[in-house]
Design an enzyme around this catalytic site. Structure first.
Site, short mmCIF file in Angstrom:
data_model
loop_
_atom_site.label_atom_id
_atom_site.label_comp_id
_atom_site.label_asym_id
_atom_site.label_seq_id
_atom_site.Cartn_x
_atom_site.Cartn_y
_atom_site.Cartn_z
N VAL A 72 -25.44 -24.54 30.70
CA VAL A 72 -25.08 -25.09 31.94
C VAL A 72 -26.32 -26.24 32.04
CG1 VAL A 72 -25.16 -25.03 34.48
CG2 VAL A 72 -24.18 -23.29 32.90
N ARG A 75 -34.45 -11.45 32.20
CA ARG A 75 -35.38 -11.13 33.19
C ARG A 75 -36.80 -11.26 32.72
NH1 ARG A 75 -32.95 -7.87 37.31
NH2 ARG A 75 -35.08 -7.02 37.78
N ALA A 101 -49.65 -3.48 46.09
CA ALA A 101 -50.83 -2.87 45.59
C ALA A 101 -51.47 -4.11 44.74
CB ALA A 101 -50.94 -2.10 44.80
N HIS A 117 -12.12 19.82 19.77
CA HIS A 117 -10.91 19.15 19.62
C HIS A 117 -10.09 19.55 20.90
CE1 HIS A 117 -7.51 17.26 17.65
NE2 HIS A 117 -6.73 18.13 18.01
N ILE A 151 -25.85 -8.03 32.18
CA ILE A 151 -25.52 -8.00 33.62
C ILE A 151 -24.15 -8.97 33.67
CG2 ILE A 151 -26.23 -9.27 35.90
CD1 ILE A 151 -29.06 -8.27 34.89
N VAL A 154 -35.75 -1.46 41.17
CA VAL A 154 -34.42 -2.15 40.92
C VAL A 154 -33.31 -1.45 40.30
CG1 VAL A 154 -33.52 -4.17 39.28
CG2 VAL A 154 -35.99 -4.31 40.51
N CYS A 155 -33.56 -0.52 39.25
CA CYS A 155 -32.67 0.54 38.82
C CYS A 155 -31.76 1.06 40.14
CB CYS A 155 -33.10 1.35 38.00
SG CYS A 155 -32.12 2.57 37.36
N GLY A 209 -24.71 -11.66 28.73
CA GLY A 209 -25.57 -10.50 28.33
C GLY A 209 -25.06 -9.23 29.26
N GLY A 213 -37.34 4.09 43.61
CA GLY A 213 -36.01 3.89 43.17
C GLY A 213 -36.01 2.68 42.25
#
Ligand code: NAD
Length: 471
Positions: A236, A273, A113, A445, A183, A40-41, A181, A38
């Site tokens: 910041v 990232r 790994a 339509h 996120i 991070v997504c 951005g 799965g």
């Protein structure tokens, strides 16, 4: 036994690669730290955020429904149930990928790994112990992690990255989002809809720096009403944990010299990232990294080490799941001996804000930079019957066409459901469609898809619902 393919990393890039390798009858091993594939997504990105954004949309519509003659009371939010819904979405998908691993007889190892040599992996199993695996070809699909610049890296649970923000620890009264951005805007919108006063700070002069300004302007107008403040050209420079919140020093603003100090209950840092290319043992191979840390590959996803391929976020931008999956499939086909390459003309990008923004192919800024002769055709959603029935006329469909051939080079969309509509644009750009193809294809339509057809009609000055006086 030597595995024909070893895939390191089980995100959408890695598992798509492993599944295709198994479908092609290659003996395949897939290694990832999670129980099921799965990445991070699915666990901490696209999927849980979309579940929350779906709920945010329902809340927004419920609040707006009074204007349509339906009145609800003020919605009460049960945070635990909301978290459960999001977690169940993730569980359902990841148990599905777990099943697919079994059906395809992919050897799945939960662990981390390392590269022992160009044909050997050493895997530290999550449950303890180590094993050594031989491979003919490896595909590195290790993804990326949130960037944490030193000024923004303070060790306080109130300062969150996207993973922490998706856990919905609470609904803070005030939230500072650093980075306007993907996120920042997606998760910032969720918190704003749930009731937080959200301030977005973006260091460049506009939100979503890579996106077309015509599209961003429409989103920015809406964000101006849902978020408390958006500060552009602002950085910041310092953050300090205090008992009453996180004190933040902001610098920049219009003249570039404003400096303010404010306290927020929580801070979300979403400033990009970084590739996970620090794989143990990689330095002992011929695999190269560029100065930003991305693994260098050719268009067949080969690194400089003949047995090692790499795909997805770890090889470069755009860091998008669908790009990773596509690259993964290319790598496997190359390993299987096919003469293919990753040569996408159109990688779609979707920002799931409200309204959504989506684009593919060439953008107007790129066309200008490259000095290309293009014609732009725009169809405002105020002229779309479907957009009016949805009470969502805050949208635009924009085509970029080659001035000589009328070929569609790029498509930009902003509006409700733009993320679904962009698929037609991808097909048009990939297939080399021209304005006539789009104009002559009958669209149903009343749907928002008609805005694609009518923007092609705009190109010819013949759009049914847009009157253009003759000169
Ligand atoms: P991003 O690159 O989309 O946005 C980061 C923003 O932060 C930029 O606008 C940048 O100018 C700004 N920034 C950088 N440093 C700053 C600072 N010190 N102060 C203020 N602003 C600063 O990165 P992200 O939002 O962190 O997302 C990372 C990546 O994840 C995206 O680029 C995208 O590839 C992927 N993603 C995709 C989706 C999607 O497909 N819908 C959703 C989320 C994430």
């Amino acid at each position: 036994m030597t595995n024909q393919v070893a895939v390191v990393g089980g995100g959408p890039g890695g598992y798509a690669a492993a599944f295709l390798a198994a479908d092609l009858d290659l003996t395949t091993v897939l290694i990832d730290p999670e129980v099921n594939p799965g990445g991070v997504c699915v666990y901490r990105g696209c999927i849980p955020s979309k579940a929350l954004l779906h709920v945010a949309k329902v809340l927004d519509e419920a609040r707006h429904a009074a204007a349509w003659g339906v009145e609800f009371g003020e919605p009460r939010i049960n945070l635990q149930k909301l978290r459960d819904f999001k977690n169940n979405v993730v569980k359902r998908l990841t148990s599905g990928t777990g099943q697919l691993v079994k059906h395809r007889k992919v050897h799945y190892i939960q662990g981390i790994a390392e590269i022992a040599d160009p044909h050997t992996l050493r895997v530290k199993r999550a449950g303890g112990g180590e094993e050594t695996l031989r491979f003919d070809h490896a595909i590195l699909a290790t993804g990326s992690t949130p960037a944490a610049p030193p000024a923004l890296a303070i060790n306080d649970p109130r300062v969150m990255d996207s993973t922490a923000a998706l856990d919905l620890p609470d609904i803070p009264k005030s939230l500072l989002v650093v980075g306007g951005g993907y996120i920042g805007l997606e998760l910032g919108s969720v918190y704003a809809t749930l009731g937080s006063a959200v301030t977005v700070v973006e260091m460049t002069s506009g939100l979503l720096p890579g996106a077309d300004r015509d599209l961003v302007d429409i989103l920015a107008k809406r964000i101006g009403t849902t978020m408390t403040a958006v500060r552009l050209n602002t950085r910041v420079v310092q953050m300090k944990a205090q008992a009453d919140g996180i004190a933040v020093t902001l610098e920049g603003g219009e003249g570039g010299k404003d400096s303010t100090r404010e306290a927020f209950d929580r801070v979300l840092v979403a400033v990009g990232r970084c590739p996970n290319s620090g794989i143990e043992g990689l330095d002992g191979t011929r695999v190269k990294r560029d100065p930003r840390g991305f693994i260098v590959v050719d268009n067949q996803m080969r690194t400089d080490e003949p047995s090692i391929f790499a795909i997805g976020d770890v090889v470069g931008e755009p860091m998008l799941a669908h790009k990773a999956s596509h690259e993964g499939r290319v790598a496997v086909e190359v390993i299987a001996g096919e003469n293919v390459a990753f040569e996408a003309r159109a990688i779609p990008a979707v920002v799931f804000t409200d309204p959504e923004i989506a684009w593919c192919g060439l953008t107007e800024a790129q066309a200008r930079q490259e000095g290309r002769k293009v014609v732009i055709a725009k169809f405002p959603w105020g002229a779309s019957g479907r957009a009016i029935t949805l009470d969502r006329t805050d949208g635009l469909t924009k085509l970029l066409l080659d001035a000589d051939t009328e070929r569609i080079l790029g498509v930009g969309l902003v509006g409700a459901g733009a993320g679904e509509l962009i698929a037609e644009g991808v097909l048009a750009v990939e297939m080399g469609a021209n304005a006539t193809d789009l104009k002559l294809s009958i669209h149903p339509h009343p749907t928002l898809t008609e805005t694609m057809m009518e923007s092609a009609e705009v190109f010819f000055g013949q759009a049914t619902h847009v009157y253009r006086p003759r000169r």
